[in-house]
Motif scaffolding. Structure first.
Motif, PDB file in Angstrom:
ATOM      1  N   ASP A 118      -4.500  -2.440  10.902  1.00  0.00           N
ATOM      2  CA  ASP A 118      -3.646  -1.313  11.271  1.00  0.00           C
ATOM      3  C   ASP A 118      -3.538  -1.239  12.794  1.00  0.00           C
ATOM      4  O   ASP A 118      -4.288  -1.886  13.521  1.00  0.00           O
ATOM      5  N   ARG A 119      -2.598  -0.408  13.245  1.00  0.00           N
ATOM      6  CA  ARG A 119      -2.436  -0.201  14.687  1.00  0.00           C
ATOM      7  C   ARG A 119      -1.998   1.233  14.932  1.00  0.00           C
ATOM      8  O   ARG A 119      -1.457   1.897  14.051  1.00  0.00           O
ATOM      9  N   ASP A 121       0.347   3.840  17.103  1.00  0.00           N
ATOM     10  CA  ASP A 121       1.595   3.916  17.857  1.00  0.00           C
ATOM     11  C   ASP A 121       1.605   5.266  18.565  1.00  0.00           C
ATOM     12  O   ASP A 121       1.562   6.315  17.911  1.00  0.00           O
ATOM     13  N   ILE A 154      -0.251   3.087  11.928  1.00  0.00           N
ATOM     14  CA  ILE A 154       0.671   2.249  11.167  1.00  0.00           C
ATOM     15  C   ILE A 154      -0.138   1.177  10.435  1.00  0.00           C
ATOM     16  O   ILE A 154      -0.915   0.438  11.058  1.00  0.00           O
ATOM     17  N   ARG A 156      -0.800  -2.289   8.006  1.00  0.00           N
ATOM     18  CA  ARG A 156      -0.395  -3.700   8.117  1.00  0.00           C
ATOM     19  C   ARG A 156       1.024  -3.919   7.591  1.00  0.00           C
ATOM     20  O   ARG A 156       1.782  -4.721   8.127  1.00  0.00           O
ATOM     21  N   SER A 157       1.405  -3.173   6.561  1.00  0.00           N
ATOM     22  CA  SER A 157       2.740  -3.328   5.957  1.00  0.00           C
ATOM     23  C   SER A 157       3.836  -2.641   6.762  1.00  0.00           C
ATOM     24  O   SER A 157       5.016  -2.806   6.476  1.00  0.00           O
ATOM     25  N   GLY A 158       3.428  -1.842   7.751  1.00  0.00           N
ATOM     26  CA  GLY A 158       4.412  -1.103   8.541  1.00  0.00           C
ATOM     27  C   GLY A 158       4.560   0.343   8.101  1.00  0.00           C
ATOM     28  O   GLY A 158       5.301   1.107   8.721  1.00  0.00           O
TER      29      GLY A 158
END
Length: 194
Positions: A118-119, A121, A154, A156-158
């Motif tokens: 994950d990330r 934003d 967010i 991994r899949s967006g």
């Protein structure tokens, strides 16, 4: 009887010639010495041990045991939180706040996000204001206001997993720093945001 005027003239001329020779000798070009004296022990400043990420270390101005150093450390800490959220990675946060429960929690969130792919934003923090540090022995306490921009986690899949869509314009916050003599730096003892 001798002529004293001649002796006086000869003595004066001799003195002038000797002076001219001395001045001429001093006027000759001399090569400058390239050797400099070695600095004394009191002139050398020992290097500070590296603290923080290798490419984003705690700056020297944040490593003085005074009000300016504590304030500089707070500013560095906010920048470090922003940097590590963008990676995400919690190690440097744990390193600089090993006894800080909130720091360990934030570091764990960053590490969990990285492990899951994950990330984050957004979520940048900025200081609005800060009080002068209050000192108690080896601790410095600073109250500050911080702005947090909207943030989303967010996957991994967006897909958006979590979000705070609104900015928080002035979170009432605080930090307690403790001086570490071995590190010659401040470390975070406790931290609250909002």
């Amino acid at each position: 009887m001798r002529d004293l005027r001649g002796a006086t003239v000869r003595t004066a001329l001799g003195g002038l010639m000797a002076g001219a020779l001395l001045l001429t000798g001093c006027a000759e070009k001399q090569e400058a010495s390239t050797a400099l004296p070695a600095p004394s022990a009191s002139e050398t400043t020992p290097e500070l041990p590296v603290l923080g990420p290798a490419d984003f270390p705690v700056p020297d101005e944040a490593r003085t045991k005074d009000a300016a150093g504590a304030e500089a450390f707070l500013r560095y800490w906010i920048d470090l939180l922003n940097r590590q959220r963008a990676i995400p990675a919690g190690g440097p946060i744990r390193e600089l706040g090993p006894e800080c429960q909130e720091c360990v929690r934030i570091a764990g969130n960053y590490d969990d996000a990285a492990a899951a792919g994950d990330r984050y934003d957004g979520g940048e923090l900025s200081l609005n204001d800060a009080t002068a540090p209050e000192f108690d022995a080896d601790e410095a306490m600073i109250a500050f206001g911080a702005r947090r921009e909207p943030v989303a986690l967010i996957g991994r899949s967006g897909a958006v997993l979590e979000s705070r869509r609104e900015a928080a314009p002035n979170l009432s916050s605080g930090i307690t720093l403790v001086w570490s003599e071995p590190d010659r730096s401040w470390l975070v003892k406790s931290f609250t945001l909002g």
